[in-house]
Design an enzyme around this catalytic site. Sequence first.
Site, PDB file in Angstrom:
ATOM      1  N   LYS A 186     -24.705  45.309  28.166  1.00  0.00           N
ATOM      2  CA  LYS A 186     -23.372  44.779  28.424  1.00  0.00           C
ATOM      3  C   LYS A 186     -22.919  44.007  27.195  1.00  0.00           C
ATOM      4  O   LYS A 186     -23.490  42.972  26.840  1.00  0.00           O
ATOM      5  CB  LYS A 186     -23.409  43.864  29.649  1.00  0.00           C
ATOM      6  N   ARG A 232     -18.916  34.301  25.477  1.00  0.00           N
ATOM      7  CA  ARG A 232     -20.154  34.776  26.097  1.00  0.00           C
ATOM      8  C   ARG A 232     -21.093  35.443  25.087  1.00  0.00           C
ATOM      9  O   ARG A 232     -22.001  36.166  25.479  1.00  0.00           O
ATOM     10  CB  ARG A 232     -19.829  35.788  27.194  1.00  0.00           C
ATOM     11  N   LYS A 289     -21.970  49.043  29.664  1.00  0.00           N
ATOM     12  CA  LYS A 289     -20.650  48.468  29.935  1.00  0.00           C
ATOM     13  C   LYS A 289     -20.114  47.799  28.687  1.00  0.00           C
ATOM     14  O   LYS A 289     -20.861  47.045  28.084  1.00  0.00           O
ATOM     15  CB  LYS A 289     -20.809  47.457  31.070  1.00  0.00           C
TER      16      LYS A 289
HETATM   17  C1  PBG Z   1     -19.306  39.079  35.131  1.00  0.00           C
HETATM   18  C2  PBG Z   1     -18.578  40.373  35.134  1.00  0.00           C
HETATM   19  C3  PBG Z   1     -17.517  40.738  34.299  1.00  0.00           C
HETATM   20  C4  PBG Z   1     -17.156  42.035  34.658  1.00  0.00           C
HETATM   21  C5  PBG Z   1     -17.992  42.425  35.689  1.00  0.00           C
HETATM   22  N1  PBG Z   1     -18.883  41.390  35.950  1.00  0.00           N
HETATM   23  C6  PBG Z   1     -16.768  39.968  33.318  1.00  0.00           C
HETATM   24  C7  PBG Z   1     -17.361  39.253  32.208  1.00  0.00           C
HETATM   25  O1  PBG Z   1     -18.510  39.441  31.808  1.00  0.00           O
HETATM   26  O2  PBG Z   1     -16.598  38.427  31.701  1.00  0.00           O
HETATM   27  C8  PBG Z   1     -16.059  42.809  34.010  1.00  0.00           C
HETATM   28  C9  PBG Z   1     -15.594  44.021  34.713  1.00  0.00           C
HETATM   29  C10 PBG Z   1     -14.334  44.555  34.176  1.00  0.00           C
HETATM   30  O3  PBG Z   1     -13.820  44.117  33.128  1.00  0.00           O
HETATM   31  O4  PBG Z   1     -13.799  45.477  34.819  1.00  0.00           O
HETATM   32  N2  PBG Z   1     -19.472  38.599  36.441  1.00  0.00           N
END
Ligand code: PBG
Length: 306
Positions: free
Chosen positions: A175, A197, A228
Amino acid sequence: MRETRLTPDRFLAPLFVRQGKGLREEISSLPGVFRLSPDEAVSAAQELSSWKIPGIILFGIPEKKDETGSEAWGEEAVVQATVRRLKKEVPDLLVVTDVCLDQYTSHGHCGVIRDGEVDNDATLPLLARVALSHARAGADVVAPSDMMDGRVAAIRRELDDEGYGQIAILAYSAKSASAFYGPFREAADSAPKFGDRRGYQMDGANRREAMREIALDLEEGADIVMVKPALAYLDVIRDARQRFDAPIAAYNISGEYAMVKAAARNGWVDEKKIALEILTSIVRAGADFVLTYHALDAAKWLKESE
Ligand code: PBG
């Protein structure tokens, strides 16, 4: 002779839930996506299921935020309540829950803060507690999206110790710290209040590191691994497919969806063709299934073109 076939059983639909009744608020940054109360989530799930979409992933929007994100593991909190209703009313639907603290913390980070920094190790027991509360409510799969090191092992141990050995873990493994999450953070009100982050999410420029992250999560006990974002990371999906035998998920995230929606609204692209082309490319790259806000529309479009 088509090599890659898109079918609704490749989709997992994200649902945003918040407490209430009869609530269906459209999210301004994600047209066509709603914040739903548990009863409306049941209706949405029934519709998805009727279009042969096998499952959903739930994101909770809490009533209150605090320093540690304690509502995330509340037995009566919105995700837990929605899971119980879904398992009763749409029993065949696969229910996946997102395990993270960012929507629930007042500072918007995915972990607890010590001395101005996210404390990785102090966060692990909290994530395990969230996962356990989802399992107790009846979730089939828990999906940690926080990117703390060691969280898959911590969650696996907790679930096994408490008698939930059959609950699977879908790990957000590769991610990246991405600008594509913008619309989601508006939807869930989860933008970090300070900093960013990059301390725990990956540098999107690192393909080999993505493979290391996946390998670690598999060693710790992940059943399914996820890449992701998806569209800007097709090479990472491809590499993962070639390297690992585990099921691979890809998240066609909010920014990817919002760009298509915005351009389509301006009449610049054909939404249906673009969305199906994007989803096909993610599957062609090697994803076994795709988390996508286009799930319902895509299932309908695929049916039309049968
Ligand atoms: C964190 C989380 C995020 C997404 C899913 N789980 C956001 C982030 O890391 O800021 C993003 C999903 C999306 O953008 O569709 N709980």
